[in-house]
Every structure is written in C-alpha cells, then in structure tokens.
Design a protein around this motif. Structure first.
Motif, PDB file in Angstrom:
ATOM      1  N   ASN A  80      -7.167 -16.760 -19.466  1.00  0.00           N
ATOM      2  CA  ASN A  80      -5.910 -17.491 -19.322  1.00  0.00           C
ATOM      3  C   ASN A  80      -4.825 -16.964 -20.274  1.00  0.00           C
ATOM      4  N   LYS A  81      -3.594 -17.341 -19.975  1.00  0.00           N
ATOM      5  CA  LYS A  81      -2.401 -16.957 -20.747  1.00  0.00           C
ATOM      6  C   LYS A  81      -2.153 -15.449 -20.678  1.00  0.00           C
ATOM      7  N   THR A  82      -2.325 -14.900 -19.477  1.00  0.00           N
ATOM      8  CA  THR A  82      -2.143 -13.457 -19.303  1.00  0.00           C
ATOM      9  C   THR A  82      -0.712 -13.004 -19.550  1.00  0.00           C
ATOM     10  N   ASP A  83       0.228 -13.938 -19.464  1.00  0.00           N
ATOM     11  CA  ASP A  83       1.631 -13.561 -19.643  1.00  0.00           C
ATOM     12  C   ASP A  83       1.988 -13.336 -21.110  1.00  0.00           C
ATOM     13  N   ALA A  84       1.117 -13.754 -22.020  1.00  0.00           N
ATOM     14  CA  ALA A  84       1.389 -13.580 -23.450  1.00  0.00           C
ATOM     15  C   ALA A  84       1.237 -12.115 -23.846  1.00  0.00           C
ATOM     16  N   ALA A  92      -2.597 -20.338 -15.961  1.00  0.00           N
ATOM     17  CA  ALA A  92      -2.599 -21.700 -15.422  1.00  0.00           C
ATOM     18  C   ALA A  92      -1.208 -22.320 -15.493  1.00  0.00           C
ATOM     19  N   GLN A  93      -0.484 -22.026 -16.550  1.00  0.00           N
ATOM     20  CA  GLN A  93       0.860 -22.581 -16.705  1.00  0.00           C
ATOM     21  C   GLN A  93       1.789 -22.059 -15.612  1.00  0.00           C
ATOM     22  N   SER A  94       1.643 -20.782 -15.278  1.00  0.00           N
ATOM     23  CA  SER A  94       2.470 -20.210 -14.215  1.00  0.00           C
ATOM     24  C   SER A  94       2.125 -20.832 -12.867  1.00  0.00           C
ATOM     25  N   GLU A  95       0.825 -21.016 -12.616  1.00  0.00           N
ATOM     26  CA  GLU A  95       0.396 -21.633 -11.362  1.00  0.00           C
ATOM     27  C   GLU A  95       0.966 -23.040 -11.235  1.00  0.00           C
ATOM     28  N   LEU A  96       0.891 -23.813 -12.303  1.00  0.00           N
ATOM     29  CA  LEU A  96       1.417 -25.177 -12.277  1.00  0.00           C
ATOM     30  C   LEU A  96       2.922 -25.179 -12.015  1.00  0.00           C
ATOM     31  N   ALA A  97       3.628 -24.276 -12.656  1.00  0.00           N
ATOM     32  CA  ALA A  97       5.080 -24.203 -12.470  1.00  0.00           C
ATOM     33  C   ALA A  97       5.433 -23.852 -11.028  1.00  0.00           C
ATOM     34  N   LEU A  98       4.713 -22.899 -10.451  1.00  0.00           N
ATOM     35  CA  LEU A  98       4.996 -22.484  -9.074  1.00  0.00           C
ATOM     36  C   LEU A  98       4.642 -23.584  -8.075  1.00  0.00           C
ATOM     37  N   VAL A  99       3.515 -24.236  -8.284  1.00  0.00           N
ATOM     38  CA  VAL A  99       3.108 -25.321  -7.382  1.00  0.00           C
ATOM     39  C   VAL A  99       4.115 -26.466  -7.440  1.00  0.00           C
ATOM     40  N   LEU A 134      11.877 -26.034  -3.924  1.00  0.00           N
ATOM     41  CA  LEU A 134      12.717 -24.996  -4.522  1.00  0.00           C
ATOM     42  C   LEU A 134      12.280 -23.590  -4.113  1.00  0.00           C
ATOM     43  N   ILE A 135      10.983 -23.423  -3.871  1.00  0.00           N
ATOM     44  CA  ILE A 135      10.454 -22.116  -3.487  1.00  0.00           C
ATOM     45  C   ILE A 135       9.388 -22.280  -2.405  1.00  0.00           C
ATOM     46  N   ASN A 136       9.104 -21.195  -1.725  1.00  0.00           N
ATOM     47  CA  ASN A 136       7.942 -21.129  -0.842  1.00  0.00           C
ATOM     48  C   ASN A 136       6.837 -20.415  -1.610  1.00  0.00           C
ATOM     49  N   TYR A 137       5.711 -21.094  -1.755  1.00  0.00           N
ATOM     50  CA  TYR A 137       4.601 -20.500  -2.505  1.00  0.00           C
ATOM     51  C   TYR A 137       3.307 -21.193  -2.135  1.00  0.00           C
ATOM     52  N   ASN A 138       2.266 -20.401  -1.915  1.00  0.00           N
ATOM     53  CA  ASN A 138       0.920 -20.921  -1.713  1.00  0.00           C
ATOM     54  C   ASN A 138       0.017 -20.342  -2.786  1.00  0.00           C
ATOM     55  N   SER A 139      -0.869 -21.168  -3.318  1.00  0.00           N
ATOM     56  CA  SER A 139      -1.775 -20.705  -4.367  1.00  0.00           C
ATOM     57  C   SER A 139      -2.505 -19.443  -3.927  1.00  0.00           C
ATOM     58  N   GLY A 140      -2.506 -18.449  -4.787  1.00  0.00           N
ATOM     59  CA  GLY A 140      -3.150 -17.176  -4.472  1.00  0.00           C
ATOM     60  C   GLY A 140      -2.180 -16.109  -4.019  1.00  0.00           C
ATOM     61  N   ASP A 141      -0.951 -16.503  -3.678  1.00  0.00           N
ATOM     62  CA  ASP A 141       0.051 -15.528  -3.232  1.00  0.00           C
ATOM     63  C   ASP A 141       0.432 -14.583  -4.372  1.00  0.00           C
ATOM     64  N   ASP A 142       0.877 -13.391  -3.985  1.00  0.00           N
ATOM     65  CA  ASP A 142       1.328 -12.428  -4.989  1.00  0.00           C
ATOM     66  C   ASP A 142       2.844 -12.452  -5.161  1.00  0.00           C
ATOM     67  N   LYS A 191       2.314  -7.994 -12.207  1.00  0.00           N
ATOM     68  CA  LYS A 191       1.392  -7.305 -13.107  1.00  0.00           C
ATOM     69  C   LYS A 191      -0.066  -7.471 -12.689  1.00  0.00           C
ATOM     70  N   TYR A 192      -0.421  -8.694 -12.239  1.00  0.00           N
ATOM     71  CA  TYR A 192      -1.827  -8.977 -11.941  1.00  0.00           C
ATOM     72  C   TYR A 192      -2.106  -9.332 -10.480  1.00  0.00           C
ATOM     73  N   GLY A 193      -1.055  -9.472  -9.678  1.00  0.00           N
ATOM     74  CA  GLY A 193      -1.263  -9.728  -8.251  1.00  0.00           C
ATOM     75  C   GLY A 193      -1.325 -11.186  -7.853  1.00  0.00           C
ATOM     76  N   SER A 194      -1.498 -12.073  -8.822  1.00  0.00           N
ATOM     77  CA  SER A 194      -1.497 -13.519  -8.572  1.00  0.00           C
ATOM     78  C   SER A 194      -1.608 -14.219  -9.919  1.00  0.00           C
ATOM     79  N   THR A 195      -1.581 -15.544  -9.888  1.00  0.00           N
ATOM     80  CA  THR A 195      -1.781 -16.283 -11.140  1.00  0.00           C
ATOM     81  C   THR A 195      -3.256 -16.303 -11.528  1.00  0.00           C
ATOM     82  N   GLY A 196      -4.126 -15.908 -10.602  1.00  0.00           N
ATOM     83  CA  GLY A 196      -5.553 -15.831 -10.891  1.00  0.00           C
ATOM     84  C   GLY A 196      -6.326 -17.114 -10.661  1.00  0.00           C
TER      85      GLY A 196
END
Length: 286
Positions: A113-117, A139-146, A153-161, A189-194
C-alpha cells in the motif's frame, strides 16, 4: 505500508524509516511459531508412533494440523526438503519444515500500500525480489476515485487503469490536482490502484474460487421478488450444481433434484462442473 511510514506496531513514523520487509517476516514467523506450538507439545509421541508403527508421516502431521487447513499433499511436498529421520529433528529442523509448509499451504499476497509515496518504489522492488506475489496498491487513491464516481464527477470502475472526468465544472482546483496526482503516480505507473487486482488474485487464483449466480427464474435471471442477479456465490473451482445447492442451504442440497443453466435454458447434470459466471437455477423439493 510500502512507504515505510508505519512501524511494526502500526504507529505512524517518518516515511522511509521502517522496512516493510520486516512486517512480512514478522507475520510469517508468528504463523510458523503458532503451527510449531500445535506440534511441539505432542511431537515426541507423534514421532514415536510414526517410527514404531510405520505410519504415514504426512497423514499424521496433516491430522495434527487439521484445524489450520493443512492438506496431506502440502506436508508431502514440504517434507522433500528434509531428511526422514524424524526422531532426530531438532527445533530448528521442525521450524524449517513448517516454514516450507506455510509457503505451500498458506500462500500470501503482499498488497504493498501507499505506492504513490516517493519512498515506496524502492521498497516494492525489494519486496518483489524476495516474494512471488506482490501487488502495488493505493487504498487512498481507490477510495478517492470511488467516491468521485459516486458523486457523479468521474466515470470509474474499480480495477480500471484510467478514469474520465464528466463534471469538470463541479471539481475544485484541489480535487483536480488530486485526480491528476492519482493518474500520474498510481494509474499510469502501476496500471490500477491495485485493490481490485488484489481481491481478484486472492479469490480466483490463490483460493481457486469461481463466482456463480443462483436465480429462481431462469428466464428473467431473478429471484422471486424480481431482483436481477441478486446474489453471487464464491465456490471452489470444480464444484457441481449439487455442491452449489448445499452452499445455498443444507435443505436445498438435501432436496436437490436438478439444475438449469439459465444462459442456455437447459437442464444440466448434477455432477457437471460449473464455470465462472454461470447463472444457475437450482430445483429442490425442499
């Protein structure tokens, strides 16, 4: 915490000051010692019995560790790295054997976790060098996107790149900057939030499960209330319609008569192997 900003006790610390490999080692050591505590109290008696009565070592150990889910096949494989002079094994030998047994019977996914750091990238590289299954995640990025998707505000499905901004005028400058940061430092960078990747890997690969959908109305794919695909069942790969019936309820399994493949609208055999995504109507006389 791949960024190294949480210590072994779970307390926040300076980013990069803690080695996340220590966390993995700690967990593995704890589980190994737990298994050792189960065997240790009966080890002399078990080994005497194996040696004197010529019992199957793997079966005896698997029976002793039955509460942990260890299978005979796992013990047989783990035993290959050891000699068969069980009565001469010292504590270090037993721990070596159990460490290998743990790898086989309880494979782990490391969700880094915290790959963005900034401090995470090197730690992720080191984790991947030592362990076979490491999934970078944020996890923080996933929560923000969801949450942004739920807010329209955005179109996003969990697992999307990627994600698509659909309400640019409703986003504040701070929100736009956060989305840009996630896009640049996580998704590109990683293809998804993981997060979804970790769940899918755990369920479909390590646990070897499939998802099937029980319905009452095979034509409308619904239950008796009209809810379409109301439930998903995770069952072991290789399961049959009868197995599925028992997963729903013991009474339904006991009263199982036949099953219908809703996609093909045809009756299927009770011992037919189910596939990922099957929609099945179970017919039971109970």
């Amino acid at each position: 915490d791949a960024s190294g900003s949480t210590d072994i006790e779970g307390t926040p610390c300076e980013a990069g000051s803690h080695d996340p490999l220590d966390d993995v080692n700690f967990l593995q050591d704890e589980v190994t010692m737990w298994m050792y505590s189960i065997l240790e109290r009966n080890w002399p008696r078990l080994i005497r019995k194996v040696m004197s009565e010529h019992l199957n070592f793997a079966k005896v150990i698997a029976d002793q560790l039955s509460g942990t889910g260890v299978q005979v096949e796992d013990v047989i494989e783990a035993e290959r790295i050891m000699n068969d002079e069980y009565d001469k094994w010292e504590k270090e030998d037993i721990l070596k054997f159990l460490s290998r047994l743990l790898e086989l019977s309880k494979p782990i996914i490391i969700v880094a976790n915290k790959t963005d750091a900034p401090t995470a990238e090197e730690n992720i590289r080191r984790l991947k060098e030592k362990y076979p299954l490491v999934i970078p995640a944020s996890a923080q990025s996933e929560l923000a996107l969801v949450n942004a998707a739920k807010a329209g505000l955005i179109n996003y499905n969990s697992g999307d790149d990627h994600f698509e901004i659909i309400a640019d005028d409703k986003l504040s400058t701070k929100q736009k900057e956060a989305l840009e940061y996630i896009d640049e430092h996580v998704l590109k960078k990683y293809g998804s939030t993981g997060i979804q990747e970790a769940l899918n890997t755990a369920v479909y690969e390590l646990l070897d499960q499939i998802a099937v959908y029980p319905v009452e109305d095979e034509h409308k794919y619904s239950d008796h209330k009209g809810n379409v695909l109301p439930d998903a069942l995770l069952i072991p790969r290789g399961s049959t319609p009868r197995d599925m019936a028992y997963c729903i309820h013991t009474d339904i399994g006991d009263g199982f008569t036949h099953a219908i493949d809703a996609r093909r609208n045809m009756r299927i055999a009770s011992d037919q192997e189910l596939k990922q995504g099957d929609i099945i109507s179970i017919i039971s006389n109970k």
